[in-house]
Scaffold this motif. Structure first.
Motif, short mmCIF file in Angstrom:
data_model
loop_
_atom_site.label_atom_id
_atom_site.label_comp_id
_atom_site.label_asym_id
_atom_site.label_seq_id
_atom_site.Cartn_x
_atom_site.Cartn_y
_atom_site.Cartn_z
N THR A 111 -9.25 -1.04 0.55
CA THR A 111 -8.02 -1.40 -0.16
C THR A 111 -7.68 -0.30 -1.16
N THR A 117 3.62 6.57 -7.08
CA THR A 117 3.40 7.13 -5.75
C THR A 117 4.26 8.33 -5.41
N ALA A 123 -0.69 7.60 -0.62
CA ALA A 123 -0.71 6.38 0.19
C ALA A 123 -0.84 6.73 1.67
N HIS A 127 -3.95 5.84 4.26
CA HIS A 127 -3.76 5.30 5.62
C HIS A 127 -4.53 6.14 6.64
N LYS A 133 -5.48 -1.89 3.63
CA LYS A 133 -4.50 -2.51 2.74
C LYS A 133 -4.06 -1.48 1.70
N ILE A 134 -2.75 -1.21 1.66
CA ILE A 134 -2.21 -0.17 0.77
C ILE A 134 -1.04 -0.74 -0.02
N LEU A 151 5.66 6.89 4.85
CA LEU A 151 4.63 6.01 5.43
C LEU A 151 4.99 5.61 6.86
N CYS A 156 2.43 4.00 9.43
CA CYS A 156 1.93 2.94 8.56
C CYS A 156 3.05 1.96 8.28
N ALA A 159 1.97 -1.06 4.66
CA ALA A 159 1.88 -0.74 3.23
C ALA A 159 3.03 -1.39 2.46
#
Length: 202
Positions: A111, A117, A123, A127, A133-134, A151, A156, A159
């Motif tokens: 996690t 960010t 992030a 990944h 879990k983001i 992402l 991903c 997220a």
């Protein structure tokens, strides 16, 4: 002329330019300023001219999204990124230090929380390094939109990227790994909150 030089300085606001003028005067330095307002496209072109595919440590490779077709897969995992105007191109020292630490901890966190960010680069790295879990936050709506796009570009889809200010951010969740690539002043002010976001056994 002897004793004179020209220096080009790019600033994001007129207020900063005025502050620089005042600093020159305080030091007794004579300076003549000429200003030119650069359009958004001018700024974007400046960094795009030097933005390239490059390693981000032992496990990751930065791949500018527009150079995706030029990328040849290797032993490193790609981090596809289009920074736009958000912070976090992967070139700044603090970003690279976070990335190096994350790679050392690969396989030890499931996690992940990213405070401030920006482009979402950390992030995305989480990944790529296996986090399931983001959660990422940023107070700038345009940065949030940029992070979400980056992402998705990296496959991903789970997220959560939230438009939140750290001072007002509240959650009962605790995370294996938390990154906070922020200013020193903000880190010191919010250090207790940041530490309380980490799983107690970490």
């Amino acid at each position: 002329e002897k004793g004179k030089c020209k220096v080009a300085v790019y600033m994001r606001s007129r207020r900063r330019m005025i502050a620089m003028k005042q600093a020159f005067r305080a030091e007794g330095i004579q300076a003549h300023f000429q200003t030119k307002v650069l359009r958004r496209r001018d700024w974007l072109d400046k960094w795009r001219n030097t933005y390239r595919i490059m390693p981000l440590g032992p496990k990751l490779t930065l791949v500018p999204l527009e150079k995706r077709k030029e990328y040849h897969p290797n032993h490193r995992l790609p981090v596809y990124l289009d920074p736009g105007s958000a912070f976090g191109t992967g070139l700044h020292e603090t970003t690279r230090l976070c990335l190096l630490l994350m790679q050392k901890l690969a396989g030890k966190f499931e996690t992940f929380l990213d405070l401030g960010t920006g482009t979402g680069i950390l992030a995305v790295a989480a990944h790529r390094l296996g986090a399931r879990k983001i959660v990422a936050i940023d107070h700038d709506p345009s940065a949030v939109a940029t992070a979400r796009r980056n992402l998705l570009a990296n496959g991903c889809t789970t997220a959560r990227v939230l438009n939140r200010d750290l001072a007002r951010f509240r959650t009962r969740e605790r995370f294996d790994l938390v990154t906070a690539n922020l200013t020193a002043k903000l880190l010191l002010r919010e250090r207790k909150k940041i530490m309380n976001l980490i799983q107690p056994d970490r």
